[in-house]
Each structure stands twice: as C-alpha cells, then as structure tokens.
Design an enzyme around this catalytic site. Sequence first.
Site, short mmCIF file in Angstrom:
data_model
loop_
_atom_site.label_atom_id
_atom_site.label_comp_id
_atom_site.label_asym_id
_atom_site.label_seq_id
_atom_site.Cartn_x
_atom_site.Cartn_y
_atom_site.Cartn_z
N SER A 10 0.83 -1.21 0.00
CA SER A 10 0.00 0.00 0.00
C SER A 10 0.86 1.25 0.00
O SER A 10 1.60 1.51 0.95
CB SER A 10 -0.92 0.01 1.23
OG SER A 10 -1.45 1.31 1.41
N HIS A 35 -1.17 -1.57 -3.87
CA HIS A 35 -2.48 -1.25 -3.27
C HIS A 35 -2.62 0.27 -3.19
O HIS A 35 -1.75 0.96 -2.67
CB HIS A 35 -2.52 -1.88 -1.88
CG HIS A 35 -3.82 -1.78 -1.17
ND1 HIS A 35 -4.86 -2.68 -1.36
CD2 HIS A 35 -4.27 -0.92 -0.23
CE1 HIS A 35 -5.88 -2.37 -0.56
NE2 HIS A 35 -5.55 -1.29 0.13
N ASP A 37 -5.07 3.28 -1.89
CA ASP A 37 -6.16 3.58 -0.96
C ASP A 37 -6.83 4.90 -1.33
O ASP A 37 -6.24 5.97 -1.13
CB ASP A 37 -5.61 3.65 0.47
CG ASP A 37 -5.28 2.26 1.00
OD1 ASP A 37 -6.18 1.41 1.01
OD2 ASP A 37 -4.13 2.04 1.41
N MET A 39 -9.65 7.57 -0.65
CA MET A 39 -10.51 8.02 0.45
C MET A 39 -11.10 9.39 0.12
O MET A 39 -10.40 10.25 -0.42
CB MET A 39 -9.69 8.13 1.74
CG MET A 39 -8.94 6.87 2.10
SD MET A 39 -8.18 6.98 3.72
CE MET A 39 -7.11 5.52 3.69
N HIS A 68 -8.50 0.16 -3.70
CA HIS A 68 -9.43 0.02 -2.57
C HIS A 68 -10.20 1.34 -2.44
O HIS A 68 -9.64 2.36 -2.05
CB HIS A 68 -8.58 -0.28 -1.31
CG HIS A 68 -9.35 -0.38 -0.04
ND1 HIS A 68 -8.73 -0.48 1.19
CD2 HIS A 68 -10.69 -0.39 0.22
CE1 HIS A 68 -9.64 -0.55 2.15
NE2 HIS A 68 -10.83 -0.49 1.59
N MET A 70 -12.55 3.63 -0.70
CA MET A 70 -13.22 4.01 0.55
C MET A 70 -13.97 5.32 0.29
O MET A 70 -13.62 6.38 0.83
CB MET A 70 -12.17 4.16 1.67
CG MET A 70 -11.63 2.82 2.15
SD MET A 70 -10.05 2.95 3.00
CE MET A 70 -8.95 2.92 1.58
N MET A 139 -11.30 -6.00 6.44
CA MET A 139 -10.50 -4.96 7.11
C MET A 139 -10.11 -5.44 8.51
O MET A 139 -10.96 -5.89 9.27
CB MET A 139 -11.28 -3.65 7.23
CG MET A 139 -11.54 -2.89 5.95
SD MET A 139 -10.06 -2.51 4.97
CE MET A 139 -9.11 -1.49 6.10
N ASP A 177 -6.35 -6.36 5.37
CA ASP A 177 -5.80 -5.00 5.24
C ASP A 177 -5.88 -4.28 6.58
O ASP A 177 -6.97 -4.07 7.11
CB ASP A 177 -6.63 -4.25 4.17
CG ASP A 177 -6.11 -2.86 3.87
OD1 ASP A 177 -5.08 -2.45 4.42
OD2 ASP A 177 -6.77 -2.18 3.05
C1 DX5 Z 1 -6.48 1.76 5.75
C2 DX5 Z 1 -6.05 1.32 4.38
C3 DX5 Z 1 -4.89 0.42 4.42
C4 DX5 Z 1 -3.63 1.01 4.98
C5 DX5 Z 1 -2.87 -0.09 5.67
O1 DX5 Z 1 -7.67 2.42 5.67
O2 DX5 Z 1 -7.09 0.64 3.72
O3 DX5 Z 1 -4.62 -0.14 3.13
O4 DX5 Z 1 -2.82 1.60 4.00
O5 DX5 Z 1 -1.86 0.47 6.42
P1 DX5 Z 1 -0.98 -0.40 7.45
O6 DX5 Z 1 -0.42 -1.56 6.70
O7 DX5 Z 1 0.04 0.56 7.94
O8 DX5 Z 1 -1.93 -0.82 8.53
ZN ZN Z 2 -6.53 -0.45 1.83
#
Ligand code: DX5
Ligand code: ZN
Length: 221
Positions: A10, A35, A37, A39, A68, A70, A139, A177
């Site tokens: 990620s 990955h 993310d 948001m 991903h 969100m 998650m 994740d």
């Molecule tokens: C959190 C994300 C994750 C995040 C994981 O909302 O979906 O993908 O980047 O981070 P770590 O591996 O540091 O927990």
């Molecule tokens: Zn993620």
Amino acid sequence: MTKKYVISSSILSADFARLGEEIAAAESAGADWIHIDVMDGHFVPNITMGPFIVETCNRITKLPLDVHLMIEKPERYLEAFAKAGANNLTVHVETCPELSSTLKQIKSLGCNAGVVLNPATPVGEIEPFLAEADLVLVMSVNPGYSGQSFMPETIAKVADVRKKLDAVGSSAWLEVDGGIDVETLPKMKEAGATAFVAATAVFKHPEGPAAGVRLLRAMMS
Ligand code: DX5
Ligand code: ZN
C-alpha cells in the site's frame, strides 16, 4: 501461473516525493500488487488519492493495481478508475445498496470485482454475493489511516469468510488489510487469507521497502 499468496504493497505510507523509486524497490523484492487507498473524506475522515495517482502508478509499474475504494457512491467513479489502469476494484459493502449490480459493473469494465467489509460489519452482509466476487477484503483496522493497530478479533472473521468461500466453491482472493506485519501475517494466513496488504510494514521499514517486502514474503513460505 497465479500465485497462491500475494503481497499488496500500500503506497499510503510511501514517500510521494520518490514514488517511482519506492514502488520499484517494493517490486524488486517481490511485491505482487500495488495497493492504492482511495478516500473521499466522507465514508472515511481522510482524503487521499484519485484516478490521477492510479494512472501515475500505471506508468511506473507493470504490477497489478489493487484499488481500494473508501468512497461513497463508488459506482460514479468506477469507469474513471478502470480507464486509469486499475486491475482490482474493491468497493465497501457499506457503500453499495446494489452490490450485485456494482460488482457486475466492475467486471464489465474489465476489472476484478472486490468487496470489502469494515471490522464492525457482519460477514452475513456479503454472504449472498460471495460467489460473484473475485476478491473479498476483510479490514483488520477501521479504514482511514495506515499505521493503526491490528484488531485480533478479525482473525475469526477471516476464518469464517474462508469457510463460506470454500462452501460456494469460490477461488476468490481473500485479502486482509490493516496492521499486517511479520507477527500478524502468519495468523491471517493460518485463518485462510491469501492476499496481504501492508503499508507501514513495507514503506516505513527502517531498512527500506525492499527489506519490508522480503520479511513479509519470508512469512508466506
Ligand atoms: C487503511 C487502508 C490500508 C492502509 C494499511 O484504511 O485501507 O490499506 O494503508 O496500512 P498499514 O499496513 O500501515 O496498517
Ligand atoms: Zn486499503
């Protein structure tokens, strides 16, 4: 040949001033997917990246892009992410009142269709759709930020999803994740996970992303 287990690095914890080098380092050590993310500041409090970064990553690496989402109303943006080069498009069940049609939409765009559930969301919410998903993401933290502590109660949830995927004869990826590191990865693997997302354990590793990926990889053999 499709690998049995994959590491999805990620970039949320990467140094964006050196994104190309960071991704290349993870790739050289055997990261399988990148990955991304996404948001929106509504579904989760944080705001991060959009199709523009997916398109940038697509130019940087040949690795599959594991996106991903969100975000609220993800169906409005699926086409833009697919055009930008996403390979996996994963939507939260909490944001999709018509999940089956959203998964179909993703597949019609030529992407693998993923569904994700938050720690507080029961597995029953996705159960009717398991046979339609190419990827199921559980998650192991509340979404929004990297660097959070792993929630151990999600191990049993992964085992439950594994059982239900097997029961419908699905070969979907079972991804986890949040807080995945050398301690938690083996527990999630034991519970039946096959794809492991890691931000901090890769990009904040004191010896760099290549060392981070190598250590996680060692846990998968
Ligand atoms: C959190 C994300 C994750 C995040 C994981 O909302 O979906 O993908 O980047 O981070 P770590 O591996 O540091 O927990
Ligand atoms: Zn993620």
